[in-house]
Design an enzyme around this catalytic site. Structure first.
Site, mmCIF file in Angstrom:
data_model
loop_
_atom_site.group_PDB
_atom_site.id
_atom_site.type_symbol
_atom_site.label_atom_id
_atom_site.label_comp_id
_atom_site.label_asym_id
_atom_site.label_seq_id
_atom_site.Cartn_x
_atom_site.Cartn_y
_atom_site.Cartn_z
ATOM 1 N N GLU A 51 21.649 91.993 122.179
ATOM 2 C CA GLU A 51 22.490 91.328 121.170
ATOM 3 C C GLU A 51 22.842 89.892 121.567
ATOM 4 O O GLU A 51 22.964 89.019 120.706
ATOM 5 C CB GLU A 51 23.780 92.109 120.933
ATOM 6 C CG GLU A 51 23.582 93.429 120.209
ATOM 7 C CD GLU A 51 23.385 94.614 121.145
ATOM 8 O OE1 GLU A 51 23.393 95.765 120.670
ATOM 9 O OE2 GLU A 51 23.213 94.380 122.370
ATOM 10 N N PHE A 113 34.319 106.878 119.477
ATOM 11 C CA PHE A 113 33.067 106.534 120.146
ATOM 12 C C PHE A 113 32.561 105.175 119.659
ATOM 13 O O PHE A 113 32.445 104.936 118.462
ATOM 14 C CB PHE A 113 32.009 107.611 119.884
ATOM 15 C CG PHE A 113 30.669 107.294 120.478
ATOM 16 C CD1 PHE A 113 30.500 107.253 121.859
ATOM 17 C CD2 PHE A 113 29.577 107.010 119.658
ATOM 18 C CE1 PHE A 113 29.253 106.950 122.407
ATOM 19 C CE2 PHE A 113 28.337 106.703 120.203
ATOM 20 C CZ PHE A 113 28.171 106.672 121.582
ATOM 21 N N GLN A 114 32.285 104.295 120.578
ATOM 22 C CA GLN A 114 31.790 102.928 120.321
ATOM 23 C C GLN A 114 32.728 102.132 119.405
ATOM 24 O O GLN A 114 32.294 101.286 118.623
ATOM 25 C CB GLN A 114 30.365 102.948 119.748
ATOM 26 C CG GLN A 114 29.327 103.353 120.785
ATOM 27 C CD GLN A 114 27.901 103.090 120.359
ATOM 28 O OE1 GLN A 114 27.582 103.057 119.170
ATOM 29 N NE2 GLN A 114 27.014 102.933 121.337
ATOM 30 N N LYS A 163 32.278 101.391 109.026
ATOM 31 C CA LYS A 163 31.069 102.005 108.474
ATOM 32 C C LYS A 163 31.299 102.604 107.084
ATOM 33 O O LYS A 163 30.427 102.505 106.209
ATOM 34 C CB LYS A 163 30.542 103.076 109.432
ATOM 35 C CG LYS A 163 29.207 103.666 108.964
ATOM 36 C CD LYS A 163 28.576 104.592 109.976
ATOM 37 C CE LYS A 163 27.211 105.074 109.464
ATOM 38 N NZ LYS A 163 26.540 105.966 110.447
ATOM 39 N N MET A 467 21.859 73.887 140.904
ATOM 40 C CA MET A 467 23.019 73.009 140.762
ATOM 41 C C MET A 467 24.150 73.426 141.700
ATOM 42 O O MET A 467 24.829 72.584 142.292
ATOM 43 C CB MET A 467 23.508 72.988 139.313
ATOM 44 C CG MET A 467 24.598 71.959 139.052
ATOM 45 S SD MET A 467 24.068 70.263 139.380
ATOM 46 C CE MET A 467 23.337 69.823 137.798
#
Length: 557
Positions: A51, A113-114, A163, A467
């Protein structure tokens, strides 16, 4: 017309002219992906490997095209994986709409969940964000999100949709998007008059150009302004391409790794005209000593930038193209021959230079410039290679250097290059990476192969975090704590394992032929360029010092 929430999402994207989205599906966003499948001939979906890659790709698409970039993710870890990309876009004022889906409304706040409070998480790094709990509000929310993302000072907006809202139905009426003015701020004539007066009284003006000039598409107005003022021009990392790097009045970048000509000139000028720049600490060095001989005139669309980091003498708030147009209409032709000649002398006396033998970062960038005729889109990761890409590639057009300037996100460039190539398929797109950065999001090479996106990945491989090592070498008595990447990872084999073409270059001749081959290949290509671990970015300003204290390798001797 009654549509489900997921169908409304797709119809609203079509309303806004969205032709490409970048994302990764999951359970909570399945309804949206099902609706997207039915419209796959109208909206292309790029399935990234992660993602974060989707958010960077949407960002690169937006920077390269000037359109709003769009990314999609599911709930929980899908949404949190977007956070770094959203923050990157926020810091660099990139128009982005991130659409996430969450657990159902009845499950919110129950550690389902999630489940994650993504609007709470992203509140500090978005222009605005929404959670839409009523399907009847969905269409208008999406329209507002796009308007907010692209208007004024652009930035990311997040929409979180439970959802069950994507499954419920509501009345949908197609609406033509209203293209808002870039800025609703009324430009004050007295501010314009003061700006003109300050310029006409100046004997040693210097013009400093930032990323806001690129965002405003003000390059033509800027060129006219520079001609009228007759002044040297420097830029920030984000301002590259707003003023041509090939112009004789261009002095190179300003700041920590800016040229001596720019740093000395800004320190000696009597008027610094700052256009669309936010006085980053990497530009100003010690702010108490920054441009201490100059009056400062700042032009910016965001009033919050006035006097934020550096106290200014006067400011004009408004869209940069509009402000410059107004100033140009009132400003008499100026002449500063003696001042221009002094800065030219600085340029001749203190040119950028690097070791003439062996394969080095600056040589690689110059060869890329030569073989692309300066016409490519360059994306970068963050570190030494980023500074070399800023110093040694001459950007003559805006939106041709895409880099994480504000947040400094390692792993940004590869995803951004995918978005840039999708948005500008006729342009050659090259990502300049360091080996440390490539390890961050190397999985997006598989995305390039999967979707046949022919980007060129140039890894400047010094087997260290370059760097950070440079700072350890100069300021930490060579204590190289956790910066040596002394393992056996073979980037060429990695690229080939993901289906791309891999080439190793250990000499100038090998790189020249490898890059020539990559330009002709029309497939994703990775070139692993082996350079010395102690090559440094010069010039440099030490932390806490004034930019006039800039030093290079010769000064060290």
């Amino acid at each position: 017309m009654q549509l489900t929430g997921s169908e409304i999402v797709i119809e609203c994207l079509k309303e806004q002219g969205v032709d490409t989205v970048f994302g990764y599906p999951g359970g909570a966003i399945l309804n949206v992906y099902d609706a997207l499948y039915k419209h796959r001939s109208e909206i292309r979906h790029i399935l990234t490997s992660h993602e974060q890659g989707a958010s960077h790709a949407a960002d690169g698409y937006a920077r390269a095209t000037g359109k709003v970039g769009v990314c999609l993710a599911t709930s929980g870890p899908g949404a949190t994986n977007l956070v770094t990309g959203i923050a990157t876009a926020y810091m660099d004022s990139v128009p982005l709409v991130a659409i996430t889906c969450n657990v159902g409304v009845s499950l919110l706040g129950k550690d389902s969940f999630q489940e994650i409070d993504i609007t709470g998480i992203t509140m500090p790094i978005t222009k605005h964000n929404y959670i839409v709990k009523d399907v009847n509000d969905l269409a208008d929310t999406i329209r507002k999100a796009f308007d907010i993302a692209r208007s004024g000072r652009p930035g990311p907006v997040l929409i979180d949709i439970p959802k069950d809202v994507t499954a419920e139905k509501a009345e949908y009426i197609k609406t033509e998007p209203i293209m808002t003015k870039k800025s609703n701020v009324e430009i004050k004539e007295e501010d314009i008059d003061l700006a003109v007066s300050m310029i006409e009284k100046s004997e040693k003006p210097f013009i400093f150009v930032g990323g806001g000039t690129v965002i405003s598409n003000a390059n033509q107005e800027l060129m006219q302004f520079v001609n009228l003022v007759d002044a040297p021009v420097t830029d920030s990392l984000m301002g590259k391409g707003a003023f041509p790097g090939t112009d004789e009045r261009y002095t190179g970048m300003l700041g920590m790794h800016g040229t001596k000509a720019s740093n000395y000139g800004v320190s000696e000028c009597d008027l610094l005209v700052v256009i669309g720049a936010r006085f980053s600490d990497r530009v100003t060095g010690n702010t108490a000593k920054f441009a201490k001989n100059a009056k400062i005139l700042q032009i910016d669309i965001d009033p919050a930038e006035m006097n934020k980091n550096v106290l200014i003498t006067a400011g004009v708030v408004g869209d940069i193209a509009e402000v410059l147009s107004k100033i140009n209409s009132k400003l008499k032709q100026q002449s500063h021959t003696e001042w221009i000649e002094k800065i030219k002398d600085y340029k001749q006396k203190y040119p950028l230079k690097y070791h003439e033998a062996g394969l080095t970062g600056p040589f690689i960038i110059e060869e890329i410039y030569r073989q692309t005729n300066g016409e490519a889109i360059i994306t970068t990761e963050v570190g030494q290679h980023q500074m070399w890409a800023a110093q040694y590639y001459k950007y003559s057009e805006p939106r041709t250097l895409l880099t994480s300037g504000g947040l400094g996100t390692m792993g940004y460039g590869l995803g951004a290059s995918l978005g840039a190539k999708v948005g500008c398929p006729d342009k050659t797109v090259i990502n300049i990476a360091g080996d440390g950065c490539f390890r961050m999001n190397m999985n997006e090479i598989a995305t390039a192969v999967r979707h046949q996106i022919p980007i060129i990945e140039v890894v400047i491989n010094n087997h260290v975090l370059g760097m950070v090592r440079q700072w350890q070498n100069l300021f930490y008595e060579e204590r190289y704590s956790a910066t040596v990447l002394n393992d056996s990872v073979d980037f060429v084999k990695l690229a080939e394992a993901m289906g791309a073409k891999g080439i190793c270059a250990t000499s100038r001749e090998e790189f020249n032929s490898a890059f020539e081959e990559a330009l002709k290949a029309n497939v994703p290509v990775l070139i692993d360029c082996q350079i010395d671990c102690d090559d440094k970015v010069w010039p440099m300003v030490a932390p806490g010092k004034a930019i006039s204290d800039v030093f290079d390798e010769d000064d060290m001797k």
